[in-house]
Write a protein that holds these residues in place. Structure first.
Motif, mmCIF file in Angstrom:
data_model
loop_
_atom_site.group_PDB
_atom_site.id
_atom_site.type_symbol
_atom_site.label_atom_id
_atom_site.label_comp_id
_atom_site.label_asym_id
_atom_site.label_seq_id
_atom_site.Cartn_x
_atom_site.Cartn_y
_atom_site.Cartn_z
ATOM 1 N N VAL A 90 0.864 -1.180 0.000
ATOM 2 C CA VAL A 90 0.000 0.000 0.000
ATOM 3 C C VAL A 90 0.902 1.231 0.000
ATOM 4 O O VAL A 90 1.881 1.302 0.754
ATOM 5 C CB VAL A 90 -0.921 0.016 1.235
ATOM 6 N N TYR A 150 -9.256 -2.722 -3.597
ATOM 7 C CA TYR A 150 -9.930 -2.246 -2.392
ATOM 8 C C TYR A 150 -11.414 -2.594 -2.409
ATOM 9 O O TYR A 150 -12.025 -2.708 -3.477
ATOM 10 C CB TYR A 150 -9.805 -0.727 -2.283
ATOM 11 N N GLY A 184 -13.198 1.172 1.161
ATOM 12 C CA GLY A 184 -11.787 1.385 1.427
ATOM 13 C C GLY A 184 -11.257 0.748 2.690
ATOM 14 O O GLY A 184 -10.085 0.937 3.040
ATOM 15 N N ARG A 222 -11.089 -2.623 3.341
ATOM 16 C CA ARG A 222 -10.460 -3.925 3.136
ATOM 17 C C ARG A 222 -9.796 -4.002 1.765
ATOM 18 O O ARG A 222 -10.091 -3.197 0.874
ATOM 19 C CB ARG A 222 -11.482 -5.060 3.305
ATOM 20 N N ILE A 223 -8.910 -4.962 1.620
ATOM 21 C CA ILE A 223 -8.231 -5.231 0.357
ATOM 22 C C ILE A 223 -8.344 -6.716 0.074
ATOM 23 O O ILE A 223 -8.202 -7.544 0.986
ATOM 24 C CB ILE A 223 -6.744 -4.837 0.431
ATOM 25 N N ALA A 276 -7.314 -2.908 5.553
ATOM 26 C CA ALA A 276 -6.542 -1.981 4.725
ATOM 27 C C ALA A 276 -5.669 -1.031 5.537
ATOM 28 O O ALA A 276 -4.629 -0.578 5.048
ATOM 29 C CB ALA A 276 -7.488 -1.178 3.827
#
Length: 266
Positions: free
Chosen positions: A2, A26, A30, A32-33, A45
């Motif tokens: 990131v 994502y 925004g 979590r990934i 994230a």
């Protein structure tokens, strides 16, 4: 990894795989990934904490992304299937079966009602996102199809292929509308700008290109990866930037209007 999109500063490393990672995306909020490798994994994230592993595919996972409402994750695999998962629990909900080759990419329509897949079998397919019923097959490429994505209004699909072209299709009928020709190598990815007016493609000719989405006119060529394959290119949410990822082990950020290189992420 990131990164800070303005400065290029590395912020986080997501550690948990022992092989190549093919995609990262994502969640809509925004928070979590989701990543794709031997398996798909979900991460927090902000901290990089691993939350879930999505287990069920019989081959490597090539692509993973969220539904527009963030409640589902869809994955594409070398096992010739795409699968839909509950984003909170990791439970497998649906399997999309019908391709005759590895599924290279997968994406939801903007309304979340359909899913489009791209495959080594030289086709893309459209599916009902709730039932896994196959609705359309997009046939016309002369090589493996590496990616497929919807326009922001959901009316078009753009595909990228080994045959050195990208194509635009009517999302409802499957009619081929445009062919984007100009790359000197296979096209790995193609996506729309947030306003739907442009398309950016990434190619193994070492460049990314920007096109007028309605006419297919080539507008810009982004050159700076020194001839290494450019594996993907996407717009920032505000449409002002493009980020490319390359086999030269860098990502680069570009001004989407002028094509000026702004940052290198290494």
């Amino acid at each position: 990894k990131v990164w800070d999109a303005e400065t290029g500063t590395e912020l986080l490393t997501l550690t948990g795989y022992d092989s190549a990672v093919y995609s990262a995306a994502y969640s809509p909020d925004g928070q979590r990934i989701v990543t794709a490798s031997k398996t798909a994994k979900v991460w927090e994230a902000q901290t990089g904490t691993e939350l879930l592993t999505l287990t069920g595919h019989d081959g490597r996972v090539n692509s993973a992304g969220y539904s527009p409402d963030g409640q589902r994750i869809v994955t594409a695999s070398h096992d010739r299937t795409a699968r839909v998962w509950d984003a909170e629990t990791g439970q497998e909900l649906l399997t999309l079966t019908g391709h005759d080759g590895a599924v290279r990419s997968v994406a939801y329509s903007p309304d979340g009602q359909r899913i489009v897949t791209a495959s080594n079998d030289q086709t893309a397919k459209v599916w009902d996102a709730n039932t896994a019923k196959e609705l359309l097959t997009l046939t016309g490429h002369g090589g493996q199809v590496f990616s497929a994505a919807y326009s922001p209004d959901g009316q078009r699909i753009v595909t990228a292929s080994e045959d050195k072209t990208a194509k635009v299709w009517d999302a409802e009928t499957g009619t081929e509308l445009l062919t984007l020709t100009g790359h000197d190598g296979g096209v790995f990815s193609a996506v729309y700008s947030p306003d739907g007016r442009r398309i950016v493609t990434a190619s193994w000719d070492g460049t990314a290109k920007v096109w007028e989405a309605q006419t297919g006119i080539e507008l810009l060529t982004l050159t700076g990866h020194d001839g290494w394959w450019v594996r993907s290119a996407v717009y920032s949410p505000d449409g002002r930037r493009i980020v490319t990822a390359s086999w030269d082990e860098t990502a680069k950020v570009w001004d989407a209007e002028t094509g000026t290189e702004l940052l290198t992420l290494t």
